[in-house]
Design a protein around this motif. Structure first.
Motif, PDB file in Angstrom:
ATOM      1  N   MET A 159       0.937  -1.815   0.367  1.00  0.00           N
ATOM      2  CA  MET A 159       0.180  -0.102   0.044  1.00  0.00           C
ATOM      3  C   MET A 159       0.732   1.638  -0.521  1.00  0.00           C
ATOM      4  O   MET A 159       0.149   2.024  -0.558  1.00  0.00           O
ATOM      5  CB  MET A 159      -0.596   0.107   1.098  1.00  0.00           C
ATOM      6  N   GLY A 160       2.361   1.481   0.409  1.00  0.00           N
ATOM      7  CA  GLY A 160       2.421   2.094   0.819  1.00  0.00           C
ATOM      8  C   GLY A 160       3.415   3.156  -0.609  1.00  0.00           C
ATOM      9  O   GLY A 160       3.676   3.424  -0.771  1.00  0.00           O
ATOM     10  N   TYR A 161       3.933   1.771  -1.390  1.00  0.00           N
ATOM     11  CA  TYR A 161       4.235   1.634  -2.439  1.00  0.00           C
ATOM     12  C   TYR A 161       3.020   2.376  -3.617  1.00  0.00           C
ATOM     13  O   TYR A 161       3.743   3.179  -4.247  1.00  0.00           O
ATOM     14  CB  TYR A 161       4.486   0.661  -2.755  1.00  0.00           C
ATOM     15  N   LEU A 162       2.213   1.822  -3.386  1.00  0.00           N
ATOM     16  CA  LEU A 162       1.194   3.321  -4.255  1.00  0.00           C
ATOM     17  C   LEU A 162       0.683   4.252  -4.050  1.00  0.00           C
ATOM     18  O   LEU A 162       0.413   4.762  -4.535  1.00  0.00           O
ATOM     19  CB  LEU A 162      -0.587   2.529  -4.343  1.00  0.00           C
ATOM     20  N   LEU A 163       1.029   4.591  -2.423  1.00  0.00           N
ATOM     21  CA  LEU A 163       1.012   5.889  -1.951  1.00  0.00           C
ATOM     22  C   LEU A 163       1.759   6.564  -2.450  1.00  0.00           C
ATOM     23  O   LEU A 163       1.730   8.307  -2.861  1.00  0.00           O
ATOM     24  CB  LEU A 163       0.964   5.842  -0.819  1.00  0.00           C
ATOM     25  N   GLN A 164       3.462   6.393  -2.447  1.00  0.00           N
ATOM     26  CA  GLN A 164       4.669   7.063  -2.960  1.00  0.00           C
ATOM     27  C   GLN A 164       4.145   6.903  -4.110  1.00  0.00           C
ATOM     28  O   GLN A 164       4.405   8.408  -4.888  1.00  0.00           O
ATOM     29  CB  GLN A 164       5.429   6.067  -2.832  1.00  0.00           C
ATOM     30  N   GLY A 165       3.738   6.279  -5.623  1.00  0.00           N
ATOM     31  CA  GLY A 165       3.052   6.924  -7.040  1.00  0.00           C
ATOM     32  C   GLY A 165       2.629   7.920  -6.842  1.00  0.00           C
ATOM     33  O   GLY A 165       2.427   8.318  -7.753  1.00  0.00           O
ATOM     34  N   THR A 222       3.792  10.213   5.418  1.00  0.00           N
ATOM     35  CA  THR A 222       3.640  11.258   7.157  1.00  0.00           C
ATOM     36  C   THR A 222       4.352  12.198   7.703  1.00  0.00           C
ATOM     37  O   THR A 222       4.941  12.082   7.749  1.00  0.00           O
ATOM     38  CB  THR A 222       4.167   9.499   7.798  1.00  0.00           C
ATOM     39  N   LYS A 223       3.834  12.573   8.455  1.00  0.00           N
ATOM     40  CA  LYS A 223       4.258  13.871  10.049  1.00  0.00           C
ATOM     41  C   LYS A 223       3.514  13.242  11.030  1.00  0.00           C
ATOM     42  O   LYS A 223       2.741  13.163  11.070  1.00  0.00           O
ATOM     43  CB  LYS A 223       3.443  14.966   9.360  1.00  0.00           C
ATOM     44  N   VAL A 224       4.933  12.789  11.164  1.00  0.00           N
ATOM     45  CA  VAL A 224       4.418  13.083  13.036  1.00  0.00           C
ATOM     46  C   VAL A 224       5.063  14.589  14.026  1.00  0.00           C
ATOM     47  O   VAL A 224       6.029  15.006  14.039  1.00  0.00           O
ATOM     48  CB  VAL A 224       5.160  11.771  13.243  1.00  0.00           C
ATOM     49  N   ALA A 225       3.830  14.969  15.374  1.00  0.00           N
ATOM     50  CA  ALA A 225       4.218  15.867  15.787  1.00  0.00           C
ATOM     51  C   ALA A 225       4.054  14.970  17.774  1.00  0.00           C
ATOM     52  O   ALA A 225       3.257  14.289  17.879  1.00  0.00           O
ATOM     53  CB  ALA A 225       3.606  16.963  15.773  1.00  0.00           C
ATOM     54  N   VAL A 236       8.498  17.621  15.398  1.00  0.00           N
ATOM     55  CA  VAL A 236       7.351  17.516  14.232  1.00  0.00           C
ATOM     56  C   VAL A 236       8.764  16.538  13.417  1.00  0.00           C
ATOM     57  O   VAL A 236       9.437  16.956  12.764  1.00  0.00           O
ATOM     58  CB  VAL A 236       7.438  18.456  13.110  1.00  0.00           C
ATOM     59  N   ALA A 237       8.362  14.939  12.944  1.00  0.00           N
ATOM     60  CA  ALA A 237       9.151  14.125  12.266  1.00  0.00           C
ATOM     61  C   ALA A 237       8.630  14.045  10.816  1.00  0.00           C
ATOM     62  O   ALA A 237       7.227  13.671  11.046  1.00  0.00           O
ATOM     63  CB  ALA A 237       9.453  12.859  13.169  1.00  0.00           C
ATOM     64  N   HIS A 238       9.551  13.695  10.052  1.00  0.00           N
ATOM     65  CA  HIS A 238       9.234  13.505   8.945  1.00  0.00           C
ATOM     66  C   HIS A 238       9.892  12.280   8.221  1.00  0.00           C
ATOM     67  O   HIS A 238      10.017  11.947   7.733  1.00  0.00           O
ATOM     68  CB  HIS A 238       9.196  14.586   7.684  1.00  0.00           C
ATOM     69  N   PRO A 239       9.423  11.204   8.328  1.00  0.00           N
ATOM     70  CA  PRO A 239       9.598   9.447   8.480  1.00  0.00           C
ATOM     71  C   PRO A 239       9.453   9.340   7.260  1.00  0.00           C
ATOM     72  O   PRO A 239       8.358   9.620   6.199  1.00  0.00           O
ATOM     73  CB  PRO A 239       9.126   8.672   9.683  1.00  0.00           C
ATOM     74  N   THR A 240      10.340   8.173   6.425  1.00  0.00           N
ATOM     75  CA  THR A 240      10.280   8.226   5.154  1.00  0.00           C
ATOM     76  C   THR A 240       9.500   6.402   4.675  1.00  0.00           C
ATOM     77  O   THR A 240       8.928   6.162   4.174  1.00  0.00           O
ATOM     78  CB  THR A 240      11.562   8.244   4.654  1.00  0.00           C
ATOM     79  N   SER A 241       9.929   5.795   6.631  1.00  0.00           N
ATOM     80  CA  SER A 241       8.427   4.521   6.254  1.00  0.00           C
ATOM     81  C   SER A 241       7.290   4.344   7.608  1.00  0.00           C
ATOM     82  O   SER A 241       7.572   5.338   8.419  1.00  0.00           O
ATOM     83  CB  SER A 241      10.390   3.591   6.243  1.00  0.00           C
ATOM     84  N   ALA A 242       6.943   3.392   6.862  1.00  0.00           N
ATOM     85  CA  ALA A 242       5.851   3.100   8.049  1.00  0.00           C
ATOM     86  C   ALA A 242       6.753   2.908   9.465  1.00  0.00           C
ATOM     87  O   ALA A 242       6.632   2.748  10.128  1.00  0.00           O
ATOM     88  CB  ALA A 242       5.342   1.961   8.141  1.00  0.00           C
TER      89      ALA A 242
END
Length: 184
Positions: free
Chosen positions: A1-7, A15-18, A157-163
């Protein structure tokens, strides 16, 4: 699912986490632990304080929460193209279904029906692409962070690139008793 969203989206960090903190020391400690344990690089984590909520620093605030302006522009175009094309395909499938079923309005003037169904499908797909490109999931996070900063709180505020990174960041923030807000 993450791959489809990345496309579909043009940003590296979907995702942004604060984490919202009452004291600066708590925020700094969790930020340091995030960099150590969370697997994040320094550019993926930002510390915001009450001074960042002031109007004169609005540009800094915006860059801290949405650091990828080129990715946002790519998201705008990609969502419109992909979801618009999906709408066109759905309109074409609906036309084919009606035509094969022998629906009288479709069979009597197939060209007009084709143009109408595919056109409406494309239009609604483009509208859906516009909705996705506005990133409605980010509004809650931005609103909560801005409100916390105005009430003299601190935010990491973090900007992770993976789940996996997102899960580790949330664990770190929850371990420091922060109010955690995230997107997607």
């Amino acid at each position: 699912m993450g791959y489809l969203l990345q496309g579909l989206f043009g940003e590296r960090s979907l995702t942004k986490v604060a984490g919202l903190f009452a004291q600066q020391s708590q925020a700094e400690t969790s930020m340091a632990q995030m960099l150590r344990i969370g697997g994040l690089q320094a550019g993926q984590v930002r510390l915001l304080g009450p001074q960042d909520a002031r109007a004169s620093r609005r540009d800094l605030f915006a860059r801290s929460l949405e650091p990828e302006p080129r990715g946002i522009a790519r998201t705008f175009f990609q969502t419109h193209i992909v979801v618009g094309a999906a709408g066109a395909v759905a309109g074409l499938a609906l036309f084919a279904w009606f035509y094969n079923a022998g629906h009288p309005m479709i069979v009597s003037s197939p060209l007009l029906a084709f143009i109408a169904l595919v056109g409406f499908g494309t239009t609604f797909g483009m509208l859906g692409g516009g909705l996705l490109s506005m990133r409605p999931d980010h509004v809650l996070l931005i609103t909560k962070v801005r409100s916390a900063l105005r009430h003299n709180h601190w935010a990491v505020v973090a900007h992770p690139t993976s789940a996996e990174q997102a899960a580790r960041v949330k664990e770190v923030l929850q371990g420091h008793s922060a109010e955690v807000v995230s997107t997607l």
